[in-house]
Design a protein around this motif. Structure first.
Motif, PDB file in Angstrom:
ATOM      1  N   UNK A 161       0.829  -1.205   0.000  1.00 58.31           N
ATOM      2  CA  UNK A 161       0.000   0.000   0.000  1.00 58.31           C
ATOM      3  C   UNK A 161       0.864   1.256   0.000  1.00 58.31           C
ATOM      4  N   UNK A 178       1.439   4.157   1.528  1.00 60.36           N
ATOM      5  CA  UNK A 178       2.239   4.769   2.596  1.00 60.36           C
ATOM      6  C   UNK A 178       3.420   3.910   2.994  1.00 60.36           C
ATOM      7  N   UNK A 179       3.445   2.640   2.552  1.00 57.38           N
ATOM      8  CA  UNK A 179       4.600   1.801   2.875  1.00 57.38           C
ATOM      9  C   UNK A 179       5.748   2.035   1.894  1.00 57.38           C
ATOM     10  N   UNK A 180       5.409   2.503   0.695  1.00 59.44           N
ATOM     11  CA  UNK A 180       6.439   2.686  -0.321  1.00 59.44           C
ATOM     12  C   UNK A 180       7.025   4.086  -0.318  1.00 59.44           C
ATOM     13  N   UNK A 229       7.961   7.252   2.117  1.00 56.89           N
ATOM     14  CA  UNK A 229       8.100   7.667   3.514  1.00 56.89           C
ATOM     15  C   UNK A 229       7.536   9.060   3.790  1.00 56.89           C
TER      16      UNK A 229
END
Lengths: 200, 200, 200
Positions: free
Chosen positions: C55, C57-59, C61
């Protein structure tokens, strides 16, 4: 064949969602959202877990149209669908029978183990109702004393037992679905419940 | 190595689920469902977020068998696992220590940023317990006064600090897991809690 | 352009999460978790449903740093952000306007039907707030009498109507976002609510 079952289950669950939302005196969009969540919640969890994305109702508009039409129908004829409690229970039970079978079929197509397929069928059948109950601030139906998940699991076991016999596959699915529906109807009629485990 | 830790965490969380479900006087299938959800909930969220589908417990039956065996064991020996509260707390704490480490490892393998890896470890460790508590109608343990997520985050930071040093990777993970478990045990023993922020 | 809108929405929702968590007297990590969940919850559901994993927001920062910075800002200046209820409402409303537009855009890029895109926009905008309210033990804002989902749906319809006209795409999105925000502000100011359906 599975497509038809899936649509029939969608109608049953959408109507069950409308009935409970009307009971909670929600507004029009609230009713539509609960109908939608009840109808697609279980299938969405199933599709996410096996990685079939975008999830099925996003790719095929038939689901959306069916839900909207069922919701309008249920809102208009809400006074005709007398005895809300009884009809809600009936639509809910038909829905879990149909969705259990759809979930098992998807699990088999994804090459998963029979136990996992039964779990998928149970989740497809029960998760929409769980979300509906949480959003409507009711104790989830699956944890009430009635037999619920047990009916799905019995239907799933029936499927995998019958599929060993020389019976046409469509019939195996139909019988499994009927086992789910009958188990729940009989359990409620005769007040059968699983034993609880007490701290001895 | 990680596989072993994952299975150990599964046992700890499944037993913690059985104990709380028995406490709530659930029926047999209810107990099994709570054991399952507690054990696989966190890992399922983690796998979904990083896109590793079908989620791990669906592809590897060892998890299912471990959970069923742990549940049967816990049900049979429920009177021997005295002091339910204490044992529940202990199994829960061991579970979060082990799962934090598993989550961090998966995040690193997916090439994610250290902060995201720590978040993944914390979610893996805490989400199963959160669902268990919601389904059992308890206030989620993570939001009670006890240190919980904080322990996972400290363990995660320990991991990334130690991995800069010339220490064998397996040891780094073991130490990080122990930091999580010790932090929570000590926090509860000495009643340490984070300060709350008041509206000044 | 969308990236900027996404970041602005993240700030608005993170601050709304901090304010409600402070109100609930949570500890520091609790506040941070609520800020995070409120800001990324809707986008996470959206990304999972369309299969965009890991998702977003994980890729990237930037989301994490924005949330942490917004949370620290909101904690420090909590006494300056007077009238918590009013500011919470304002940040929440700006957030849903911005996120509705982001969700529609992602749906269009995934080649989905306009109705599904509007549903995606509504989910992106409302799901973070729903989780925030459930975790904080409040009745989800979306089911309170205020217009909420309705505002998102109206904004979505506006977008697809205007996109038929020869207007630059960026403007279409800006107008759609403003329609969402204005609809909610006016509905609350003039106490407009959808009619409820009673069992006749």
């Amino acid at each position: 064949m599975f497509y038809t079952i899936d649509i029939l289950g969608t109608i049953a669950f959408a109507i069950s969602g409308v009935l409970i939302a009307i009971n909670k005196k929600m507004d029009l969009f609230g009713i539509l959202i609960i109908a939608f969540v009840t109808a697609v919640g279980g299938g969405t969890l199933r599709d996410l877990l096996i990685g079939e994305t975008p999830v099925s109702w996003m790719k095929d508009m038939t689901f959306t149209y069916t839900i909207i039409a069922s919701a309008i129908f249920a809102i208009i004829f809400r006074s005709k669908i007398n005895y809300l409690r009884t009809s809600l229970f009936l639509f809910d039970t038909i829905g879990i029978g149909l969705y259990t079978v759809v979930g098992i079929d998807k699990g088999i197509n994804a090459g998963l183990h029979p136990i996992i397929c039964i779990a998928l069928g149970t989740m497809t059948a029960s998760f929409g109702g769980v979300i509906r109950d949480i959003l409507c601030n009711e104790i989830p139906v699956i944890f009430r004393k009635e037999i619920y998940a047990t009916a799905c699991i019995l239907g799933g076991i029936t499927y995998f037992l019958l599929s060993e016999l020389p019976i046409e596959n469509n019939w195996v699915f139909i019988i499994a679905g009927i086992v789910v529906i009958l188990t729940r109807l009989l359990a409620v009629k005769f007040k059968i419940a699983l034993p609880t485990i007490y701290k001895s």
